[in-house]
Design an enzyme around this catalytic site. Structure first.
Site, PDB file in Angstrom:
ATOM      1  N   SER A 158       0.739  -1.199  -0.128  1.00  0.00           N
ATOM      2  CA  SER A 158       0.069   0.013   0.165  1.00  0.00           C
ATOM      3  C   SER A 158       0.762   1.296  -0.070  1.00  0.00           C
ATOM      4  CB  SER A 158      -0.995  -0.090   1.129  1.00  0.00           C
ATOM      5  OG  SER A 158      -2.077  -0.819   0.947  1.00  0.00           O
ATOM      6  N   LYS A 183       0.090   3.801  -2.572  1.00  0.00           N
ATOM      7  CA  LYS A 183      -0.962   4.819  -2.493  1.00  0.00           C
ATOM      8  C   LYS A 183      -0.352   6.190  -2.116  1.00  0.00           C
ATOM      9  CE  LYS A 183      -4.480   1.531  -0.660  1.00  0.00           C
ATOM     10  NZ  LYS A 183      -3.864   0.404  -0.079  1.00  0.00           N
ATOM     11  N   SER A 232      -6.181   2.984   4.425  1.00  0.00           N
ATOM     12  CA  SER A 232      -5.627   2.290   3.446  1.00  0.00           C
ATOM     13  C   SER A 232      -6.492   1.424   2.640  1.00  0.00           C
ATOM     14  CB  SER A 232      -4.340   1.360   3.918  1.00  0.00           C
ATOM     15  OG  SER A 232      -3.388   0.768   2.821  1.00  0.00           O
TER      16      SER A 232
END
Length: 329
Positions: A107, A110, A164
């Protein structure tokens, strides 16, 4: 207009003079030419300094890693695949292990999703979810948005960076890019613009894909750009968030959560005289445990640190604390 021989000679002389001026005559050479296929992300351009006759290097305002810097035995990174620590103001590499090795980012992806969204959208822009948010991968972090749900980009970025949520990553991508596929292209275009040439994104959330990878150094380049946005810094510094968004019938849906950053939550402690401003966590089976942080020393100077593929959560935070302690030395 028809060129005479004299005009052609004048034009040729102007062109020669311009090229000669740009090239300079100092004899300075590039250690590594720019290449999107380079095995090293940002290159040691004009490393020996630059003369008045040479153009400014691509990396003059960046930290540049050319080799591992792991001399301090007090930093134990044996249970992590890659790690870096950069003094942002002084452009100094304080620690580097496998900085250019291609790894799954989970993640931490992101950060780029947020950056591209901030560059191409507005915080008050209303996003509408489609069936693209229906992620079925086991263990994927979701906030539960459904087709027809709406929220602002500001709300979506909070959920993306703090909680997330992979479904919200898809929602952002489709609305900002016009399609998820186009948004991923935008992510890769931005990576190349930043010099992150060992990076390739296949999705906006970071769930594992063989063609989705980056490096600790490339993540520094991306994060270093993202922290230029005030809203990004505000979000990654928050410890909790609560908001209301709406379904397709206009009914309110409430969501509240704490940040996934366990330094900010106080679960793990940072070294004395070091303050974690914020960052992004990431975990998948393939990527291991990952973390990128913006921190400040006692004088307020900024530092960026990255750890990729730590073997466990406790290991990740213990190793990051050891890494951040290098700031005090």
């Amino acid at each position: 207009m028809k060129c005479t021989s004299k005009k052609r000679m004048i034009l040729a002389w102007i062109l020669f003079s311009a090229v000669f001026s740009l090239a300079g005559c100092s004899g300075t050479s590039f250690d590594m030419p720019y290449s999107v296929d380079s095995q090293v992300s940002s290159f040691n351009v004009l490393a020996g300094g630059q003369s008045a006759q040479t153009a400014a290097s691509f990396a003059e305002d960046l930290c540049v890693v050319t080799e591992d810097i792991t001399d301090d035995a007090s930093v134990d990174m044996s249970q992590a695949q890659a790690a870096v620590l950069f003094d942002v103001n002084n452009k100094e590499v304080l620690y580097a292990k496998n900085a250019h090795e291609r790894l799954y980012p989970a993640s931490l992806t992101k950060v780029m999703t947020a950056l591209v969204a901030l560059q191409n959208g507005s915080l008050d822009q209303v996003l509408t979810a489609s069936s693209a948010v229906n992620i079925t991968e086991s263990g994927a972090q979701l906030c539960g948005v459904e087709s027809g749900d709406t929220m602002t980009l500001d709300q979506a970025l909070h959920i993306l960076l703090m909680y997330s949520a992979n479904d919200v990553a898809m929602m952002i991508a489709e609305n900002i890019g016009g399609s998820v596929e186009r948004f991923v292209e935008m992510m890769n275009e931005e990576a190349l613009r930043l010099g992150a040439t060992n990076t390739q994104f296949a999705n906006p959330h970071g769930l594992s894909d063989d063609s989705h990878y980056t490096t600790a150094y490339d993540l520094y380049l991306i994060f270093n750009e993202a922290v230029k946005y005030e809203s990004f810094n505000e979000i990654i510094h928050m410890t909790s968030y609560q908001t209301v968004y709406y379904d397709q019938e206009g009914e309110a849906k409430e969501i509240s959560f704490e940040t996934s950053n366990l330094f900010l939550r106080g679960t793990y402690q940072t070294p004395a005289n070091v303050t974690v401003i914020g960052g992004k966590t990431g975990t998948t089976n393939a990527a291991g445990h990952c973390l990128i942080l913006l921190s400040r020393d006692v004088n307020g100077a900024p530092y960026i640190s990255v750890i990729l593929r730590a073997q466990a959560r406790d290991v990740l935070y213990a190793q990051m604390a050891d890494l951040l302690d290098e700031i005090n030395k």
